[in-house]
Design an enzyme around this catalytic site. Structure first.
Site, PDB file in Angstrom:
ATOM      1  N   ARG A 215      67.103 -11.829  -9.527  1.00 14.08           N
ATOM      2  CA  ARG A 215      65.909 -11.091  -9.897  1.00 14.08           C
ATOM      3  C   ARG A 215      65.561 -10.057  -8.834  1.00 14.08           C
ATOM      4  O   ARG A 215      65.094  -8.978  -9.138  1.00 14.08           O
ATOM      5  CB  ARG A 215      64.753 -12.074 -10.081  1.00 14.08           C
ATOM      6  CG  ARG A 215      63.561 -11.476 -10.757  1.00 14.08           C
ATOM      7  CD  ARG A 215      62.346 -12.352 -10.585  1.00 14.08           C
ATOM      8  NE  ARG A 215      62.299 -13.508 -11.455  1.00 14.08           N
ATOM      9  CZ  ARG A 215      61.601 -14.603 -11.158  1.00 14.08           C
ATOM     10  NH1 ARG A 215      60.944 -14.697 -10.023  1.00 14.08           N
ATOM     11  NH2 ARG A 215      61.583 -15.630 -11.982  1.00 14.08           N
ATOM     12  N   TYR A 216      65.780 -10.410  -7.575  1.00 13.47           N
ATOM     13  CA  TYR A 216      65.564  -9.471  -6.474  1.00 13.47           C
ATOM     14  C   TYR A 216      66.948  -9.022  -6.011  1.00 13.47           C
ATOM     15  O   TYR A 216      67.823  -9.863  -5.827  1.00 13.47           O
ATOM     16  CB  TYR A 216      64.851 -10.157  -5.316  1.00 13.47           C
ATOM     17  CG  TYR A 216      63.559 -10.846  -5.707  1.00 13.47           C
ATOM     18  CD1 TYR A 216      62.421 -10.100  -5.998  1.00 13.47           C
ATOM     19  CD2 TYR A 216      63.485 -12.234  -5.790  1.00 13.47           C
ATOM     20  CE1 TYR A 216      61.242 -10.734  -6.368  1.00 13.47           C
ATOM     21  CE2 TYR A 216      62.316 -12.872  -6.155  1.00 13.47           C
ATOM     22  CZ  TYR A 216      61.192 -12.115  -6.442  1.00 13.47           C
ATOM     23  OH  TYR A 216      60.029 -12.740  -6.809  1.00 13.47           O
TER      24      TYR A 216
ATOM     25  N   ARG B 281      68.666 -10.976  -3.062  1.00 12.65           N
ATOM     26  CA  ARG B 281      68.671 -12.443  -3.057  1.00 12.65           C
ATOM     27  C   ARG B 281      69.167 -13.004  -4.381  1.00 12.65           C
ATOM     28  O   ARG B 281      68.684 -12.592  -5.430  1.00 12.65           O
ATOM     29  CB  ARG B 281      67.240 -12.974  -2.843  1.00 12.65           C
ATOM     30  CG  ARG B 281      66.793 -13.062  -1.415  1.00 12.65           C
ATOM     31  CD  ARG B 281      65.282 -13.025  -1.337  1.00 12.65           C
ATOM     32  NE  ARG B 281      64.783 -11.693  -1.657  1.00 12.65           N
ATOM     33  CZ  ARG B 281      63.504 -11.377  -1.875  1.00 12.65           C
ATOM     34  NH1 ARG B 281      62.580 -12.312  -1.824  1.00 12.65           N
ATOM     35  NH2 ARG B 281      63.155 -10.143  -2.150  1.00 12.65           N
TER      36      ARG B 281
ATOM     37  N   CYS C 178      68.445 -34.760  -9.221  1.00 12.61           N
ATOM     38  CA  CYS C 178      67.370 -34.817  -8.228  1.00 12.61           C
ATOM     39  C   CYS C 178      67.153 -36.263  -7.825  1.00 12.61           C
ATOM     40  O   CYS C 178      67.449 -37.177  -8.592  1.00 12.61           O
ATOM     41  CB  CYS C 178      66.073 -34.246  -8.795  1.00 12.61           C
ATOM     42  SG  CYS C 178      66.158 -32.462  -8.966  1.00 12.61           S
TER      43      CYS C 178
ATOM     44  N   CYS D 161      60.524 -34.992 -10.675  1.00  6.83           N
ATOM     45  CA  CYS D 161      59.102 -34.677 -10.521  1.00  6.83           C
ATOM     46  C   CYS D 161      58.525 -34.337 -11.880  1.00  6.83           C
ATOM     47  O   CYS D 161      59.084 -33.512 -12.611  1.00  6.83           O
ATOM     48  CB  CYS D 161      58.925 -33.493  -9.588  1.00  6.83           C
ATOM     49  SG  CYS D 161      59.836 -33.712  -8.045  1.00  6.83           S
TER      50      CYS D 161
ATOM     51  N   CYS E 251      57.887 -30.636 -12.532  1.00  8.34           N
ATOM     52  CA  CYS E 251      59.002 -29.722 -12.256  1.00  8.34           C
ATOM     53  C   CYS E 251      58.976 -28.492 -13.164  1.00  8.34           C
ATOM     54  O   CYS E 251      58.806 -28.603 -14.368  1.00  8.34           O
ATOM     55  CB  CYS E 251      60.328 -30.438 -12.450  1.00  8.34           C
ATOM     56  SG  CYS E 251      61.724 -29.358 -12.093  1.00  8.34           S
TER      57      CYS E 251
ATOM     58  N   ARG F 287      61.561 -26.693 -13.635  1.00  6.82           N
ATOM     59  CA  ARG F 287      62.850 -26.642 -14.341  1.00  6.82           C
ATOM     60  C   ARG F 287      63.080 -27.935 -15.123  1.00  6.82           C
ATOM     61  O   ARG F 287      64.192 -28.426 -15.244  1.00  6.82           O
ATOM     62  CB  ARG F 287      64.008 -26.382 -13.372  1.00  6.82           C
ATOM     63  CG  ARG F 287      63.939 -25.021 -12.737  1.00  6.82           C
ATOM     64  CD  ARG F 287      65.279 -24.511 -12.209  1.00  6.82           C
ATOM     65  NE  ARG F 287      65.084 -23.251 -11.536  1.00  6.82           N
ATOM     66  CZ  ARG F 287      65.169 -23.079 -10.209  1.00  6.82           C
ATOM     67  NH1 ARG F 287      65.511 -24.083  -9.430  1.00  6.82           N
ATOM     68  NH2 ARG F 287      64.926 -21.899  -9.670  1.00  6.82           N
TER      69      ARG F 287
ATOM     70  N   ASP G 238      53.369 -23.197 -12.352  1.00  5.14           N
ATOM     71  CA  ASP G 238      53.883 -22.353 -13.433  1.00  5.14           C
ATOM     72  C   ASP G 238      53.477 -22.925 -14.787  1.00  5.14           C
ATOM     73  O   ASP G 238      53.390 -24.141 -14.944  1.00  5.14           O
ATOM     74  CB  ASP G 238      55.420 -22.284 -13.367  1.00  5.14           C
ATOM     75  CG  ASP G 238      55.904 -21.546 -12.131  1.00  5.14           C
ATOM     76  OD1 ASP G 238      55.276 -20.536 -11.766  1.00  5.14           O
ATOM     77  OD2 ASP G 238      56.897 -21.988 -11.526  1.00  5.14           O
TER      78      ASP G 238
ATOM     79  N   ASP H 165      54.025 -17.037  -9.779  1.00  8.41           N
ATOM     80  CA  ASP H 165      55.251 -16.457 -10.315  1.00  8.41           C
ATOM     81  C   ASP H 165      54.890 -15.899 -11.685  1.00  8.41           C
ATOM     82  O   ASP H 165      54.555 -16.663 -12.594  1.00  8.41           O
ATOM     83  CB  ASP H 165      56.329 -17.550 -10.438  1.00  8.41           C
ATOM     84  CG  ASP H 165      57.725 -16.998 -10.246  1.00  8.41           C
ATOM     85  OD1 ASP H 165      57.898 -15.770 -10.334  1.00  8.41           O
ATOM     86  OD2 ASP H 165      58.638 -17.804 -10.005  1.00  8.41           O
TER      87      ASP H 165
ATOM     88  N   LYS I 133      57.335 -13.181  -7.926  1.00  9.74           N
ATOM     89  CA  LYS I 133      56.204 -13.828  -7.260  1.00  9.74           C
ATOM     90  C   LYS I 133      55.288 -12.772  -6.665  1.00  9.74           C
ATOM     91  O   LYS I 133      55.753 -11.822  -6.053  1.00  9.74           O
ATOM     92  CB  LYS I 133      56.712 -14.724  -6.140  1.00  9.74           C
ATOM     93  CG  LYS I 133      57.453 -15.932  -6.640  1.00  9.74           C
ATOM     94  CD  LYS I 133      57.856 -16.817  -5.464  1.00  9.74           C
ATOM     95  CE  LYS I 133      58.971 -17.755  -5.856  1.00  9.74           C
ATOM     96  NZ  LYS I 133      60.229 -17.057  -6.198  1.00  9.74           N
TER      97      LYS I 133
HETATM   98  C1  LIG Z   1      61.399 -17.428  -5.601  1.00 12.11           C
HETATM   99  C2  LIG Z   1      62.645 -16.753  -5.873  1.00 12.11           C
HETATM  100  C3  LIG Z   1      63.425 -16.205  -4.841  1.00 12.11           C
HETATM  101  C4  LIG Z   1      63.035 -16.297  -3.389  1.00 12.11           C
HETATM  102  O1  LIG Z   1      61.847 -15.608  -3.133  1.00 12.11           O
HETATM  103  P1  LIG Z   1      61.262 -15.547  -1.655  1.00 12.11           P
HETATM  104  O2  LIG Z   1      59.944 -14.850  -1.856  1.00 12.11           O
HETATM  105  O3  LIG Z   1      62.237 -14.768  -0.836  1.00 12.11           O
HETATM  106  O4  LIG Z   1      61.111 -16.946  -1.169  1.00 12.11           O
HETATM  107  C5  LIG Z   1      64.597 -15.568  -5.186  1.00 12.11           C
HETATM  108  N1  LIG Z   1      65.007 -15.462  -6.454  1.00 12.11           N
HETATM  109  C6  LIG Z   1      64.275 -15.959  -7.471  1.00 12.11           C
HETATM  110  C7  LIG Z   1      64.771 -15.803  -8.850  1.00 12.11           C
HETATM  111  C8  LIG Z   1      63.081 -16.629  -7.211  1.00 12.11           C
HETATM  112  O5  LIG Z   1      62.382 -17.152  -8.227  1.00 12.11           O
HETATM  113  S1  SF4 Z   2      60.619 -30.062  -8.501  1.00 12.82           S
HETATM  114 FE1  SF4 Z   2      62.253 -30.245 -10.074  1.00 12.82          FE
HETATM  115  S2  SF4 Z   2      64.067 -29.412  -9.104  1.00 12.82           S
HETATM  116 FE2  SF4 Z   2      62.604 -29.872  -7.456  1.00 12.82          FE
HETATM  117  S3  SF4 Z   2      63.096 -31.968  -6.790  1.00 12.82           S
HETATM  118 FE3  SF4 Z   2      61.505 -32.133  -8.338  1.00 12.82          FE
HETATM  119  S4  SF4 Z   2      62.611 -32.456 -10.256  1.00 12.82           S
HETATM  120 FE4  SF4 Z   2      64.081 -31.639  -8.779  1.00 12.82          FE
END
Ligand SMILES: *Cc1c(COP(=O)(O)O)cnc(C)c1O
Ligand code: SF4
Length: 344
Positions: free
Chosen positions: A108-109, A112, A121, A125, A128, A130, A288, A325, A332
């Site tokens: 996305r960036y 990174r 995991c 959680c 979570c 995801r 989120d 986010d 973010k």
């Molecule tokens: C959160 C995130 C990052 C890392 O973001 P930082 O602000 O550098 O911690 C990188 N890629 C994605 C897709 C993210 O959601």
């Molecule tokens: S927040 Fe989601 S991805 Fe992170 S440790 Fe918990 S279950 Fe795993």
């Protein structure tokens, strides 16, 4: 029969003679309603209904910390019927899959890449973001990891790779070693960052040998997630000390959760305790809008009030950035003091 049960007893006795390994702890996790009902006062029908949709995993270490029914650790670990009640949210509000040039790599960036290398995991959680993939079989495979590596190799503007999941630290040592070695062989990858909840949820995974393995791949950073002061145990502190002593700077990405840490006193205590174990609070995430987590969300106004109170109460070193986010993959942003349109 008598011999068999005698044997079993001995077996159990022997297991107590040595500290269980992280693999043994993980294998002993509670994943069924029947097992959970042996330890906690739960509604079995409701729990069954929830875990058919979102699997449960509570390892014996985290189970031992849980405490009172409906308390801050309970809320993070124990399935709740509200997870499967109707809410207006989506499974993937950040549209991570839409920003994935290859499966499980979110780009996305420009500089990174977020590389999902595991979907296991140590704790599932309940909050979570995801939830859609954690603990589901066959999602992340050696093939998707190879495709991700190929993409990073071919994309020279990626300067930082964030290993995420699931939990990357649930890979076996040799798997992680291979992955880190492959990443380090790519000239344009400068920084490796690991996102892992293991220092909090299964600190036994961090052994001296494992810290020594990670140390070979500097510059390496690790961000973890502690959400409540009760999670900062002597075991967690020891795990963080091993990592920090291996030269790995630790950050914390706390999630703001209703009933867990949405009170000024709790947050103050958590952030102060993190600093003492040399974990730098990095982000406070506004939860989120993910399907199945509505009951754990609080308001932006609440988050802002907590952040405001922190300024005068704790060291600037302990103050995270309060971020949200944006849905749809907007990325973010810092939550401005005026709040965020569309959020209460
Ligand atoms: C959160 C995130 C990052 C890392 O973001 P930082 O602000 O550098 O911690 C990188 N890629 C994605 C897709 C993210 O959601
Ligand atoms: S927040 Fe989601 S991805 Fe992170 S440790 Fe918990 S279950 Fe795993």
């Amino acid at each position: 029969m008598a011999i068999a049960s005698e044997h079993k007893k001995n077996d159990r006795y022997l297991r107590h003679l040595h500290e269980p390994s992280w693999q043994e702890l993980l294998a002993d996790s509670v994943t069924t309603t029947t097992a959970l009902s042996r330890y906690l006062d739960i509604d079995r029908r409701e729990t069954d209904a929830v875990i058919r949709r979102y699997p449960m995993r509570i390892n014996p270490y985290y189970l031992s910390l849980i405490g009172s029914k409906g308390g801050p650790l309970w809320l993070q670990a124990v399935p709740d019927i509200r997870e499967i009640q109707a809410d207006p949210f989506s499974e993937d509000p950040q549209q991570e899959s839409g920003h994935s040039p290859v499966p499980h790599l979110v780009h996305r960036y420009p500089d990174r890449a977020l590389f999902i290398v595991s979907n296991r995991c140590a704790l599932h959680c309940r909050h979570c973001f995801r939830k859609r993939m954690v603990g589901q079989p066959g999602i992340v495979t050696p093939e998707t990891r190879d495709q991700g590596l190929d993409y990073i190799r071919k994309t020279p503007h990626v300067r930082e790779v964030i290993l995420s999941g699931g939990d990357p630290l649930l890979l076996e040592g040799h798997q992680l070693d291979d992955l880190l070695r492959s990443l380090r062989a790519i000239r344009h990858v400068e920084i490796i960052r690991i996102h892992s909840r293991v220092p909090c949820t299964l600190p036994q995974r961090i052994t001296p040998a494992f810290a020594a393995l990670l140390k070979r791949y500097h510059p390496l950073y690790l961000n973890t997630q502690f959400n409540h002061p009760d999670e900062i145990t002597p075991q967690a502190a020891a795990a963080c000390a091993l990592l920090t002593d291996a030269g790995i700077p630790l950050g914390c990405q706390t999630v703001l959760l209703k009933g867990v840490n949405d009170a000024v006193e709790t947050m103050q205590c958590l952030l102060g305790a993190l600093l003492k174990i040399r974990v730098k609070p990095y982000y406070l995430h506004h939860t989120d809008p993910v399907k199945g987590t509505a009951h754990l969300r609080t308001t932006v106004a609440c988050g802002l009030a907590i952040m405001q109170a922190m300024r005068s109460r704790i060291s600037g070193l302990a103050i995270p950035q309060y971020v949200i986010d944006l849905p749809g993959g907007g990325g973010k942003i810092l939550v401005p003091p005026t709040g965020v349109p569309g959020y209460e």
